[in-house]
Design a protein around this motif. Structure first.
Motif, PDB file in Angstrom:
ATOM      1  N   PRO A 169      -1.377  -3.816   3.496  1.00 32.44           N
ATOM      2  CA  PRO A 169      -1.313  -2.517   4.191  1.00 32.44           C
ATOM      3  C   PRO A 169       0.042  -2.329   4.885  1.00 32.44           C
ATOM      4  O   PRO A 169       0.670  -3.294   5.320  1.00 32.44           O
ATOM      5  CB  PRO A 169      -2.450  -2.609   5.217  1.00 32.44           C
ATOM      6  CG  PRO A 169      -3.372  -3.650   4.674  1.00 32.44           C
ATOM      7  CD  PRO A 169      -2.491  -4.649   3.977  1.00 32.44           C
ATOM      8  N   GLN A 170       0.488  -1.109   4.940  1.00 31.13           N
ATOM      9  CA  GLN A 170       1.734  -0.716   5.608  1.00 31.13           C
ATOM     10  C   GLN A 170       2.993  -1.102   4.842  1.00 31.13           C
ATOM     11  O   GLN A 170       4.076  -0.605   5.147  1.00 31.13           O
ATOM     12  CB  GLN A 170       1.834  -1.324   7.029  1.00 31.13           C
ATOM     13  CG  GLN A 170       0.610  -1.140   7.897  1.00 31.13           C
ATOM     14  CD  GLN A 170       0.211   0.314   8.060  1.00 31.13           C
ATOM     15  OE1 GLN A 170       1.069   1.178   8.210  1.00 31.13           O
ATOM     16  NE2 GLN A 170      -1.091   0.588   8.018  1.00 31.13           N
ATOM     17  N   ALA A 171       2.900  -1.992   3.862  1.00 27.00           N
ATOM     18  CA  ALA A 171       4.095  -2.451   3.163  1.00 27.00           C
ATOM     19  C   ALA A 171       4.527  -1.472   2.081  1.00 27.00           C
ATOM     20  O   ALA A 171       3.702  -0.847   1.414  1.00 27.00           O
ATOM     21  CB  ALA A 171       3.862  -3.819   2.547  1.00 27.00           C
ATOM     22  N   THR A 172       5.836  -1.336   1.909  1.00 26.67           N
ATOM     23  CA  THR A 172       6.410  -0.557   0.822  1.00 26.67           C
ATOM     24  C   THR A 172       6.689  -1.513  -0.341  1.00 26.67           C
ATOM     25  O   THR A 172       6.088  -2.576  -0.452  1.00 26.67           O
ATOM     26  CB  THR A 172       7.702   0.130   1.268  1.00 26.67           C
ATOM     27  OG1 THR A 172       8.698  -0.875   1.553  1.00 26.67           O
ATOM     28  CG2 THR A 172       7.473   0.960   2.523  1.00 26.67           C
ATOM     29  N   HIS A 173       7.617  -1.132  -1.210  1.00 23.35           N
ATOM     30  CA  HIS A 173       8.017  -2.008  -2.322  1.00 23.35           C
ATOM     31  C   HIS A 173       8.566  -3.331  -1.791  1.00 23.35           C
ATOM     32  O   HIS A 173       8.454  -4.361  -2.453  1.00 23.35           O
ATOM     33  CB  HIS A 173       9.060  -1.283  -3.172  1.00 23.35           C
ATOM     34  CG  HIS A 173       9.540  -2.067  -4.346  1.00 23.35           C
ATOM     35  ND1 HIS A 173       8.704  -2.513  -5.352  1.00 23.35           N
ATOM     36  CD2 HIS A 173      10.797  -2.486  -4.690  1.00 23.35           C
ATOM     37  CE1 HIS A 173       9.411  -3.160  -6.259  1.00 23.35           C
ATOM     38  NE2 HIS A 173      10.678  -3.159  -5.883  1.00 23.35           N
ATOM     39  N   MET A 174       9.162  -3.296  -0.601  1.00 25.38           N
ATOM     40  CA  MET A 174       9.757  -4.499  -0.005  1.00 25.38           C
ATOM     41  C   MET A 174       8.673  -5.269   0.748  1.00 25.38           C
ATOM     42  O   MET A 174       8.726  -5.424   1.972  1.00 25.38           O
ATOM     43  CB  MET A 174      10.903  -4.101   0.925  1.00 25.38           C
ATOM     44  CG  MET A 174      11.905  -3.153   0.296  1.00 25.38           C
ATOM     45  SD  MET A 174      12.809  -3.898  -1.082  1.00 25.38           S
ATOM     46  CE  MET A 174      13.900  -4.994  -0.185  1.00 25.38           C
ATOM     47  N   ALA A 230       0.823  -1.217   0.000  1.00 24.61           N
ATOM     48  CA  ALA A 230       0.000   0.000   0.000  1.00 24.61           C
ATOM     49  C   ALA A 230       0.855   1.265   0.000  1.00 24.61           C
ATOM     50  O   ALA A 230       0.426   2.307  -0.497  1.00 24.61           O
ATOM     51  CB  ALA A 230      -0.928  -0.006   1.215  1.00 24.61           C
ATOM     52  N   ALA A 231       2.059   1.189   0.553  1.00 23.16           N
ATOM     53  CA  ALA A 231       2.936   2.360   0.627  1.00 23.16           C
ATOM     54  C   ALA A 231       4.047   2.315  -0.422  1.00 23.16           C
ATOM     55  O   ALA A 231       5.036   3.045  -0.315  1.00 23.16           O
ATOM     56  CB  ALA A 231       3.552   2.459   2.019  1.00 23.16           C
ATOM     57  N   SER A 232       3.883   1.500  -1.451  1.00 30.70           N
ATOM     58  CA  SER A 232       4.909   1.385  -2.482  1.00 30.70           C
ATOM     59  C   SER A 232       5.009   2.655  -3.312  1.00 30.70           C
ATOM     60  O   SER A 232       3.999   3.306  -3.603  1.00 30.70           O
ATOM     61  CB  SER A 232       4.592   0.205  -3.409  1.00 30.70           C
ATOM     62  OG  SER A 232       5.482   0.175  -4.511  1.00 30.70           O
ATOM     63  N   ASP A 233       6.230   3.001  -3.714  1.00 25.09           N
ATOM     64  CA  ASP A 233       6.417   4.103  -4.648  1.00 25.09           C
ATOM     65  C   ASP A 233       6.913   3.595  -6.001  1.00 25.09           C
ATOM     66  O   ASP A 233       7.286   4.375  -6.872  1.00 25.09           O
ATOM     67  CB  ASP A 233       7.376   5.153  -4.091  1.00 25.09           C
ATOM     68  CG  ASP A 233       8.754   4.589  -3.734  1.00 25.09           C
ATOM     69  OD1 ASP A 233       8.955   3.360  -3.886  1.00 25.09           O
ATOM     70  OD2 ASP A 233       9.624   5.362  -3.293  1.00 25.09           O
ATOM     71  N   VAL A 234       6.900   2.276  -6.176  1.00 30.33           N
ATOM     72  CA  VAL A 234       7.326   1.674  -7.445  1.00 30.33           C
ATOM     73  C   VAL A 234       6.125   1.330  -8.317  1.00 30.33           C
ATOM     74  O   VAL A 234       6.158   1.492  -9.536  1.00 30.33           O
ATOM     75  CB  VAL A 234       8.191   0.420  -7.193  1.00 30.33           C
ATOM     76  CG1 VAL A 234       8.515  -0.308  -8.503  1.00 30.33           C
ATOM     77  CG2 VAL A 234       9.488   0.812  -6.487  1.00 30.33           C
TER      78      VAL A 234
END
Length: 283
Positions: free
Chosen positions: A255-260, A229-233
């Protein structure tokens, strides 16, 4: 297949270099995990172990130039090599596997599944689509270009990761960090991947974007996209475009996860993987 092994097997790639592979579970490998740029097969250990416990034999591997796989003497890396390596690992599996690919691993998975419907049984993409957000990718590249002279200690490396991933509360333990670093002749610790890969693969990947978009339209196997949900990719726009290109694909958000995604929220990520695998047993 044997249970998880401490020392990896060596699998010759089409051009003769050796890929480090590790097997989990028993029987014909049902899942092949392909990691992202700058990672190693260790990124999948928790999920692979859970899949094995659920009855899915699986296989992880270090991409060429990463971890315990060979580095090219020439330093001339290309995306097509990575695609050929994935095909090689899938062929070693003995039957078309489910491919789980994160970032770089997902892109080569798209290319493979789009060009050969018999190469895999299903596809799970982890926070990657054929068109990606340039700003997010550039942020990753900036981190990977940083620290060309390595680190003087594991603590320095841990601090660099903490700065790059400030949302994670706990720093990596020395034991986990050691798997990501190698000690050079000068005594400095450097990331466990060939730095000569960075620019050629980044540039080659950008040139392949149109091909990846076309390949996505030819994917016929069951497909799941898991995004952070927080990915910028990836973004709402790139995700919607992918779902239009692959209308039968499913989409799950962590939820809460970035690209990783797997590193940020491994339990949630693994649940999505296991649920998707369970759905395949009904097909």
């Amino acid at each position: 297949m044997k249970s998880s092994i401490a020392n990896p097997q060596r699998l010759p790639a089409p051009d003769g270099i050796a890929l480090a592979i590790e097997q989990f579970g028993s029987g014909v490998p049902g899942v092949v995990f392909a990691h992202g740029f700058g990672q190693t097969r260790a990124a999948w250990t928790s999920c692979a172990t859970a899949c094995a416990a659920a009855g899915w034999a699986n296989l992880t591997y270090d991409a060429r130039g990463h971890g315990e796989s060979d580095w090219l003497e020439s330093g001339e890396y290309a995306v097509d090599q990575l695609s050929a390596d994935l095909r090689c690992v899938c062929a070693f599996a003995g039957a078309p596997p489910v491919v789980v690919g994160a970032s770089m691993g997902g892109l080569v998975g798209i290319a493979m599944a789009g060009s050969d419907a018999e190469s895999c049984r299903a596809l799970i993409l982890v926070d990657i689509t054929p068109r990606w957000e340039p700003a997010g990718v550039e942020r990753i590249l900036e981190f990977m270009r940083a620290h060309p002279f390595g680190f003087g200690s594991l603590e320095e490396a841990a601090a660099a990761i903490a700065t790059y991933l400030p949302h994670r509360g706990a720093r990596k333990s020395p034991e986990r960090l050691r798997k990501l670093l190698i000690q050079s002749a000068d005594g400095r610790l450097r990331w466990h991947w060939d730095p000569r890969m960075l620019e050629p693969i980044a540039e080659d990947g950008a040139r392949h974007q149109a091909d990846l978009l076309e390949a996505a339209t030819r994917i016929r196997v069951p497909t799941l996209l898991i995004s952070g949900a927080a990915s910028d990719v990836v973004s709402e726009a790139t995700i919607n475009e992918f779902l239009e290109l692959v209308p039968h694909a499913r989409h799950a958000i962590v939820p809460q996860a970035t690209h990783m995604v797997a590193g940020d929220e491994n339990d949630q990520f693994t649940r999505h993987v296991l649920d998707f695998l369970a759905s395949l047993e009904k097909i």
